[in-house]
Enzyme design. Structure first.
Site, PDB file in Angstrom:
ATOM      1  N   ARG A 176     -15.464 -19.624 -34.964  1.00 43.44           N
ATOM      2  CA  ARG A 176     -16.701 -19.059 -35.515  1.00 43.44           C
ATOM      3  C   ARG A 176     -17.387 -20.163 -36.324  1.00 43.44           C
ATOM      4  O   ARG A 176     -16.842 -20.605 -37.332  1.00 43.44           O
ATOM      5  CB  ARG A 176     -16.338 -17.858 -36.397  1.00 43.44           C
ATOM      6  CG  ARG A 176     -17.504 -17.112 -36.998  1.00 43.44           C
ATOM      7  CD  ARG A 176     -16.988 -15.970 -37.884  1.00 43.44           C
ATOM      8  NE  ARG A 176     -18.079 -15.195 -38.454  1.00 43.44           N
ATOM      9  CZ  ARG A 176     -18.749 -15.524 -39.546  1.00 43.44           C
ATOM     10  NH1 ARG A 176     -18.428 -16.614 -40.214  1.00 43.44           N
ATOM     11  NH2 ARG A 176     -19.727 -14.759 -39.985  1.00 43.44           N
ATOM     12  N   LYS A 181     -16.645 -23.829 -45.130  1.00 48.91           N
ATOM     13  CA  LYS A 181     -15.955 -23.120 -46.211  1.00 48.91           C
ATOM     14  C   LYS A 181     -15.524 -24.053 -47.340  1.00 48.91           C
ATOM     15  O   LYS A 181     -15.379 -25.257 -47.162  1.00 48.91           O
ATOM     16  CB  LYS A 181     -14.775 -22.318 -45.650  1.00 48.91           C
ATOM     17  CG  LYS A 181     -15.299 -21.091 -44.881  1.00 48.91           C
ATOM     18  CD  LYS A 181     -14.242 -20.112 -44.476  1.00 48.91           C
ATOM     19  CE  LYS A 181     -14.935 -18.933 -43.773  1.00 48.91           C
ATOM     20  NZ  LYS A 181     -13.979 -17.988 -43.207  1.00 48.91           N
TER      21      LYS A 181
END
Ligand code: PT1
Length: 300
Positions: free
Chosen positions: A262, A228
């Site tokens: 995740r 991210k």
């Protein structure tokens, strides 16, 4: 009583996910913008190969999504979303032993995915779309409720919080109550603070540092930090260079209580979690030492 009865676990339509350890959720996006083969969607064959490789590398669950929810992403129709995920879930479910979760907010996709073989719902909108709550309750599979401020198309424009941990916690507590009111057993619910979903870099790192404060909601915590932009912001790396930072972030989250991470890089994350797992329990350190790492099945 059998020993297995004592281990907390999630029943994902017959496939079990143990909650006494940290689980790796392997990401499989079936969106044209995730795997750009000149705008082509990931082929069925390639999707199956990627999922099976992640299972071989140690994934405990595979998360399949057909709608990109990254910042600035545009929505697709429910039909399109179904066409992307359902054939893959159908083909993959008989080939692997681990559960499959479907990353969707739409009730029609939830239903079709579970019929096809998915055993868990991962909803970045926390069952807020019309009909989603009812669909999830009827399907009777575990559900991950994630926090997001705004919608993917605009959520990063001006994220604002007076108290990011307090507000995210309050939101998740409210969604947990709404789910229980709709007949979803709390034992089937997971929570996720939603890293990168309507949050500044500072908001994201505050949530990571204080992840243990979500323990009081008494639900397993799932986190997605992999690749991210918050990691790009502190390393100066492009998305394809963020694996090492992603592994560190996953380990930091696990050390603060996350039960499912995740990730895109399953093998590397597994190594990182092995290091965390090797730390012996330290006595006399008080609450900090006790929460420094989750308990593992081989401790006893
Ligand atoms: C997540 C998650 C998810 N993230 C759950 N599901 C994505 N439960 C998709 C960026 O800032 O964290 N938890 N499903 C992917 N979303 C993003 C968001 C990808 C932000 C990238 C960014 O770069």
């Amino acid at each position: 009583m059998f020993e297995a009865d004592l281990i907390p676990q999630l029943d994902c339509r017959g496939r079990m996910l143990r909650l006494d350890r940290v689980n790796i959720m392997g990401v499989l996006n079936v969106t044209p913008d995730s795997f750009s083969d000149a705008g082509q969607c990931l082929s069925l064959k390639e999707g199956i190969a990627r999922a099976m490789a992640m299972v071989s590398a140690g994934a405990d669950i595979i998360d399949i999504g057909g709608e990109s929810t990254r910042p600035g992403a545009t929505a697709v129709s429910a039909d399109e979303e179904c066409q992307r995920v359902v054939p893959l879930i159908e083909a993959l479910a008989p080939l692997i032993d681990v559960p499959i979760s479907v990353d969707t907010s739409r009730p029609e996709v939830m239903r079709a995915a579970v019929v096809a073989g998915a055993g868990m719902i991962n909803d970045v909108r926390a069952l807020r779309l019309p009909g989603a709550m009812e669909a999830a309750a009827a399907l009777d599979v575990p559900v991950c409720l994630m926090h997001m401020q705004g919608e993917p198309g605009s959520m990063q424009m001006a994220p604002h919080y007076d108290d990011v941990v307090g507000e995210v916690r309050r939101f998740l507590a409210d969604r947990l109550l709404a789910c229980e009111f709709a007949g979803i057993n709390r034992k089937r619910l997971l929570i996720d603070p939603g890293f990168g979903f309507g949050k500044s870099v500072e908001h994201n790192f505050t949530l990571l540092a204080r992840l243990a404060e979500f323990d009081s909601l008494a639900c397993p915590i799932l986190v997605g930090l992999s690749r991210k932009s918050m990691l790009g912001a502190v390393t100066g790396r492009n998305v394809e260079e963020r694996m090492p930072a992603s592994v560190v972030a996953a380990v930091l989250a696990a050390s603060r209580g996350a039960r499912i991470v995740r990730v895109h890089d399953v093998a590397e994350t597994r190594d990182g979690l092995s290091v965390l797992r090797a730390l012996p329990r330290v006595d006399g350190g008080g609450a900090r030492a006790a929460s420094a790492r989750p308990s593992w099945p081989d401790d006893e």
